[in-house]
Write a protein that holds these residues in place. Structure first.
Motif, PDB file in Angstrom:
ATOM      1  N   VAL A 155       0.866  -1.175   0.000  1.00  0.00           N
ATOM      2  CA  VAL A 155       0.000   0.000   0.000  1.00  0.00           C
ATOM      3  C   VAL A 155       0.906   1.229   0.000  1.00  0.00           C
ATOM      4  CG1 VAL A 155      -1.803   1.265   1.211  1.00  0.00           C
ATOM      5  CG2 VAL A 155      -1.812  -1.225   1.250  1.00  0.00           C
ATOM      6  N   LEU A 177      -2.580   5.898   1.358  1.00  0.00           N
ATOM      7  CA  LEU A 177      -3.956   5.913   1.845  1.00  0.00           C
ATOM      8  C   LEU A 177      -4.233   7.327   2.294  1.00  0.00           C
ATOM      9  CD1 LEU A 177      -6.656   4.725   2.724  1.00  0.00           C
ATOM     10  CD2 LEU A 177      -5.600   4.093   4.893  1.00  0.00           C
ATOM     11  N   GLU A 178      -5.111   8.004   1.583  1.00  0.00           N
ATOM     12  CA  GLU A 178      -5.389   9.415   1.842  1.00  0.00           C
ATOM     13  C   GLU A 178      -6.901   9.613   1.814  1.00  0.00           C
ATOM     14  OE1 GLU A 178      -2.800  12.660  -0.002  1.00  0.00           O
ATOM     15  OE2 GLU A 178      -4.663  12.815  -1.172  1.00  0.00           O
ATOM     16  N   VAL A 179      -7.485   9.755   3.012  1.00  0.00           N
ATOM     17  CA  VAL A 179      -8.926   9.933   3.140  1.00  0.00           C
ATOM     18  C   VAL A 179      -9.211  11.398   3.426  1.00  0.00           C
ATOM     19  CG1 VAL A 179     -11.022   9.208   4.343  1.00  0.00           C
ATOM     20  CG2 VAL A 179      -9.134   7.593   4.046  1.00  0.00           C
ATOM     21  N   ALA A 237      -7.354   2.443  10.996  1.00  0.00           N
ATOM     22  CA  ALA A 237      -6.563   1.724   9.997  1.00  0.00           C
ATOM     23  C   ALA A 237      -5.369   1.057  10.638  1.00  0.00           C
ATOM     24  CB  ALA A 237      -6.093   2.681   8.894  1.00  0.00           C
ATOM     25  N   SER A 257      -1.474   6.421   6.794  1.00  0.00           N
ATOM     26  CA  SER A 257      -2.213   7.315   5.910  1.00  0.00           C
ATOM     27  C   SER A 257      -1.298   8.322   5.235  1.00  0.00           C
ATOM     28  CB  SER A 257      -3.295   8.065   6.704  1.00  0.00           C
ATOM     29  OG  SER A 257      -2.731   8.744   7.808  1.00  0.00           O
ATOM     30  N   LEU A 293      -7.965  -3.464   5.356  1.00  0.00           N
ATOM     31  CA  LEU A 293      -6.996  -2.371   5.369  1.00  0.00           C
ATOM     32  C   LEU A 293      -7.374  -1.296   6.378  1.00  0.00           C
ATOM     33  CD1 LEU A 293      -6.582  -1.805   1.516  1.00  0.00           C
ATOM     34  CD2 LEU A 293      -5.093  -3.133   3.019  1.00  0.00           C
ATOM     35  N   ALA A 294      -8.648  -0.935   6.400  1.00  0.00           N
ATOM     36  CA  ALA A 294      -9.072   0.198   7.213  1.00  0.00           C
ATOM     37  C   ALA A 294     -10.577   0.205   7.328  1.00  0.00           C
ATOM     38  CB  ALA A 294      -8.590   1.517   6.585  1.00  0.00           C
ATOM     39  N   THR A 321     -11.255   9.160  -1.729  1.00  0.00           N
ATOM     40  CA  THR A 321     -10.060   8.569  -1.121  1.00  0.00           C
ATOM     41  C   THR A 321      -9.067   8.132  -2.192  1.00  0.00           C
ATOM     42  OG1 THR A 321     -11.189   7.826   0.877  1.00  0.00           O
ATOM     43  CG2 THR A 321      -9.219   6.602   0.230  1.00  0.00           C
ATOM     44  N   LEU A 353      -6.188   5.620  -2.783  1.00  0.00           N
ATOM     45  CA  LEU A 353      -5.706   4.366  -2.202  1.00  0.00           C
ATOM     46  C   LEU A 353      -4.913   3.627  -3.270  1.00  0.00           C
ATOM     47  CD1 LEU A 353      -5.573   2.283   0.023  1.00  0.00           C
ATOM     48  CD2 LEU A 353      -7.909   1.587  -0.526  1.00  0.00           C
ATOM     49  N   THR A 365      -9.014  -3.317  -4.181  1.00  0.00           N
ATOM     50  CA  THR A 365      -9.845  -3.169  -2.987  1.00  0.00           C
ATOM     51  C   THR A 365     -11.319  -3.186  -3.374  1.00  0.00           C
ATOM     52  OG1 THR A 365     -10.106  -0.749  -2.985  1.00  0.00           O
ATOM     53  CG2 THR A 365      -8.075  -1.643  -2.042  1.00  0.00           C
ATOM     54  N   ARG A 400     -13.336  -0.741  -2.586  1.00  0.00           N
ATOM     55  CA  ARG A 400     -13.774   0.642  -2.406  1.00  0.00           C
ATOM     56  C   ARG A 400     -14.920   1.027  -3.342  1.00  0.00           C
ATOM     57  NH1 ARG A 400     -10.834   5.339  -3.390  1.00  0.00           N
ATOM     58  NH2 ARG A 400     -10.014   4.300  -5.238  1.00  0.00           N
TER      59      ARG A 400
END
Length: 649
Positions: free
Chosen positions: A342, A345-347, A367, A371, A389-390, A413, A415, A420, A422
Motif C-alpha cells: 500500500v 492511503l489518503e482519506v 486503519a 495514511s 486495510l481500514a 479517497t 488508495l 480493494t 472501495r
C-alpha cells in the motif's frame, strides 16, 4: 491501576487501543510476528516484543509467548483486542494466573459464550429463541449453514444446499476453524439467506450494572463477513427494539458478564428474532456505537477492568453512524483477497485517526496501515492475516446524510496498492435500496450487477491520461510529432485494468493539439508526470497520476483506476497454454480433490489454497482432462505459480 498495557493483537485494533492508552497516560506494549516487524502498531507502541515466526499458530495464538512478552516488558495488564485469543477462556485464565490484569470478561463468561453451541443451549434455557438443527440434518432442514463453534469473522463457515455437500463442508469448516481459532468444533443451523443481522452493544461492570449501549445493523456481508455496519439499526419498531435489548441484557446477566461484549441476532423476513451468538470482546464495528454515543468503549473496558462502577444508564444515541470496511480484495473475482504494497492511503476530511466522533463530528479513520504518502510510508499486505486495510466511519444527524458523507469520502479517497472493494462500497452506500433501509444479508449478491464492474469509457480515458503523464515524465517526449513532411507513427501504450481488460492507447501530439485515435473529442489542456488535464467535449477532467513499478494509479475526484503497464510487443512464447490455472496469491495448498489424468467438469473443485485466514477453492475452468497437477498438500506457492492444467475437451 493499569500503568502498562500489552495488546495481544496486531494492526488496526492494536493501534485503536494504543490511542486510548495515550490519552489515559498508560504505557503500551506491542507484540509482532516477523511479517509485522515494520507495522504501524509496532512503531507506535512504547515497547515492542517479537514473536518469532509468521503463521498465527506460531505467534499471535501462542499464549505462552504472549504472557512471556507481557512479563518481560513489565506490563501489568493484557488487552486481547478482537480475533486471535480474544474469546479464549484458557488464555484469560493464564493471564490472570500470571498475576496480570485481564481486560475482558471473566473466563467463566467467555467459556459460557465462547462456544456458540453452548451459548445457544444457555439462551434456549433462558427462553430466548434460537436457530437449531437436529444432530442428523434432513432434507427439510436445507439449506444449512455450517459454522465454527469458536471465533467468527466468517471463518469456518459454509453454506450447504444439498445433503451430499455436507461431509465436504464439515471437513472444510473444521480445517479452517482449527487454523484460525485452534478449535475445530463446528455445528449446523438453518440458513436464512435474506435475514437481517442485528446486534446489541453490551457493557457491564462488577457492581451489577449492565448497559445495552444501543443496537447496530450489520447485514451487508460477503462470505458471511460484515462489510458495512450502522448504528442505530434502521427501521425497527419500538417494541422489537425493546425486545432485542432485553434479550441481550438477560444474556449478559445470566452469565455474570463484565466488560464489553455484543449479542448478535438474526431477524427473519417474517419478523422472527433468533439469538445467534455472543461475542465476548470488542467488535470490529464498535466505532459506530462510539460515534452515536460519544463514548470511548476502550476507555470503559479499562475502567471496568480496574473495578470502576458505570453510571446507572448508558447515554442515548444521537444521529446515525455508518462504517465501511476497506478490504484488499477483488469483489468481481469472488472477493479474492489481494496482497502487495500500500503506497498511499489518503482519506479527505479525516483529521484524527480513531477519534470517537462525538456529535457533530463527521469522519473517522481506523486503519492498521499508514495514511501518509510515498514509498517511505508503504505498508505490506501479506497472506498471513486478515485482508482488512481500514474502516472509514461517518456520522451525521440522519441516516441518509451519514451514507452520503461516507460515500463521498470513499469516492475521494486515494488508495494506491492492491485491489480493494472501495468502488463496491461507494455504489452500495448510494444504492436506492440501501438508502431506503432495505438491507439484508443477501444484499450484495442480489444487487451484484449494479455494484460490480468498471465503465469502459472512463477506463479508456484514464489510460490516455496515464500515457500522457508517462510522456510528460520523459524529456522531449511531449514535443509535437507533426513537424515533419510525413506523418509519424502514433505514440502507443498498452495497459491492463483490474478486471482483466487490455487497453491500447494511440495518440499524436501535433501542432493542432492532441489527436487520440479513440477519443476524437478529447483535448489536452495540460500535463505533467503527476497530473493531466483533459477537456472531454464540454467537460473538464483533472487526473492525478502516480506510478509504482508497473502499476499506474489514476485518480479523479469521482473515479479511480489501477492500470498495469503491458509490453507493447508481448512475447508469444511466454503465453500460457489454455486451461492453465495460476495461483492468484501466495498461499499453502491445504487440500487436493482431483488426480491427473481424470476427467473433470467446469466448476469442479480441484484444490484449496489457504491464505489470509480463509480457504480459497480452485476449480476447473471448463470440461476436460486434468493434464497436470504439479503441487502437493502442504506446499507453499507464490502468486502466478502453476497449480493445474486442464485440457479442454
Amino acid at each position: 491501576m493499569i500503568t502498562s498495557l500489552l495488546v495481544a493483537n496486531r494492526g488496526e485494533i492494536a493501534r485503536r487501543i494504543f490511542r486510548t492508552c495515550r490519552t489515559l497516560g498508560i504505557a503500551t506494549v506491542a507484540v509482532y510476528a516477523d511479517p509485522d516487524a515494520d507495522a504501524r502498531h509496532v512503531q507506535e507502541a512504547d515497547t515492542a516484543v517479537r514473536l518469532p515466526g509468521a503463521a498465527p499458530a506460531d505467534t499471535y495464538l501462542r499464549a505462552d509467548l504472549l504472557i512471556r512478552a507481557a512479563l518481560d516488558a513489565g506490563a501489568d495488564a493484557v488487552h486481547p483486542g478482537y480475533g486471535f485469543l480474544s474469546e479464549n477462556a484458557a488464555f484469560a485464565r493464564t493471564v490472570q494466573d500470571a498475576g496480570l490484569l485481564w481486560v475482558g470478561p471473566p473466563p467463566a463468561a467467555i467459556a459460557a459464550m465462547g462456544s456458540k453451541t453452548a451459548a445457544k443451549r444457555l439462551m434456549a434455557a433462558a427462553g430466548v429463541p434460537v436457530l437449531t438443527v437436529g444432530p442428523e440434518p434432513a432434507e427439510a432442514d436445507l439449506p444449512l449453514l455450517v459454522k465454527a463453534a469458536a471465533g467468527g469473522g466468517g471463518r469456518g463457515m459454509r453454506v450447504v444446499r444439498t445433503l451430499a455437500e455436507l461431509p465436504d463442508a464439515l471437513a472444510a469448516a473444521r480445517a479452517e476453524a482449527a487454523a484460525a481459532f485452534g478449535d475445530d468444533e463446528v455445528f449446523c443451523e438453518p440458513y436464512l439467506p435474506a435475514g437481517r443481522h442485528l446486534e446489541v452493544q453490551l457493557l457491564a461492570d462488577a457492581h451489577g450494572t449492565v448497559w445495552a449501549v444501543g443496537d447496530r445493523d450489520c447485514s451487508l456481508q460477503r462470505r458471511h463477513q460484515k462489510v458495512i455496519e450502522e448504528a442505530p439499526a434502521p427501521g425497527l419498531d419500538p417494541a422489537l427494539r425493546t425486545r432485542l435489548h432485553a434479550a441481550a441484557t438477560a444474556a449478559a446477566r445470566a452469565i455474570g458478564y463484565r466488560g464489553a461484549g455484543t449479542a448478535e441476532f438474526l431477524l427473519a423476513p417474517d419478523g422472527r428474532l433468533a439469538f445467534l451468538e455472543m461475542n465476548t470482546r470488542l467488535q470490529v464495528e464498535h466505532p459506530v456505537t462510539e460515534a452515536v454515543t460519544g463514548l470511548d468503549l476502550v476507555a470503559l473496558q479499562l475502567a471496568v477492568a480496574e473495578g470502576e462502577k458505570l453510571p446507572a444508564t448508558a447515554p442515548p444515541a444521537r444521529g446515525c453512524a455508518i462504517e465501511a470496511r476497506l478490504y484488499a480484495e477483488d469483489p468481481a473475482r469472488d472477493w479474492q483477497p489481494a496482497t502487495g504494497t500500500v503506497h498511499l492511503l489518503e482519506v479527505p476530511g479525516v483529521d484524527v485517526e480513531f477519534d470517537t466522533l462525538p456529535a457533530p463530528a463527521g469522519l473517522r479513520l481506523d486503519a492498521g496501515i499508514g495514511s501518509g504518502a510515498g514509498d517511505a510510508h508503504a505498508d505490506r499486505i501479506t497472506v498471513h492475516y486478515d485482508a482488512m486495510l481500514a474502516k472509514v466511519i461517518a456520522w451525521a444527524p440522519t441516516r441518509r446524510a451519514a451514507a452520503r458523507r461516507l460515500a463521498d469520502a470513499l469516492a475521494r479517497t486515494r488508495l494506491h496498492g492492491p485491489a480493494t472493494n472501495r468502488d463496491l462500497l461507494v455504489r452500495a452506500l448510494r444504492h436506492p435500496a440501501f438508502l431506503d433501509g432495505a438491507v439484508h444479508t443477501a444484499f450484495l449478491a442480489e444487487h451484484a450487477d449494479q455494484l460490480l464492474g468498471q465503465d469502459a469509457k472512463s477506463a479508456q480515458l484514464a489510460a490516455l491520461a496515464a500515457a500522457l503523464a508517462d510522456a510528460a515524465a520523459r524529456p522531449g517526449a511531449t514535443a509535437p510529432s507533426g513537424w515533419r513532411n510525413l506523418p509519424s507513427q502514433p505514440q502507443h501504450k498498452r495497459y491492463r485494468t483490474t478486471d482483466g481488460a487490455e487497453l491500447d492507447v494511440r495518440y499524436r501530439l501535433t501542432r493542432d493539439g492532441l489527436r487520440a485515435e479513440d477519443h476524437p473529442d478529447v483535448q489536452l489542456l495540460g500535463s505533467t508526470a503527476e497530473s493531466v488535464d483533459l477537456a472531454v467535449g464540454p467537460l473538464r477532467c483533472r487526473y492525478r497520476i502516480a506510478r509504482h513499478g508497473d502499476q499506474v494509479f489514476v485518480d479523479s475526484p469521482t473515479e479511480h483506476h489501477t492500470l498495469t503497464v503491458l509490453d507493447r510487443f508481448p512475447d508469444a512464447a511466454a503465453q500460457l497454454a489454455p486451461g492453465t490455472l495460476l495461483a492468484p496469491m501466495p498461499g499453502t495448498v491445504v487440500r487436493i480433490a482431483a488426480e491427473p489424468g481424470r476427467t473433470v467438469t467446469a466448476g469442479q473443485p480441484l484444490l484449496w489454497l489457504e491464505a489470509m485466514k480463509m480457504e480459497h477453492q480452485v476449480t476447473a475452468p471448463a470440461d476436460g482432462t486434468l493434464a497436470e497437477l504439479p503441487v502437493a498438500v502442504g506446499q507453499q506457492v507464490e502468486t502466478g505459480a502453476v497449480l493445474a492444467v486442464v485440457t479442454v475437451t
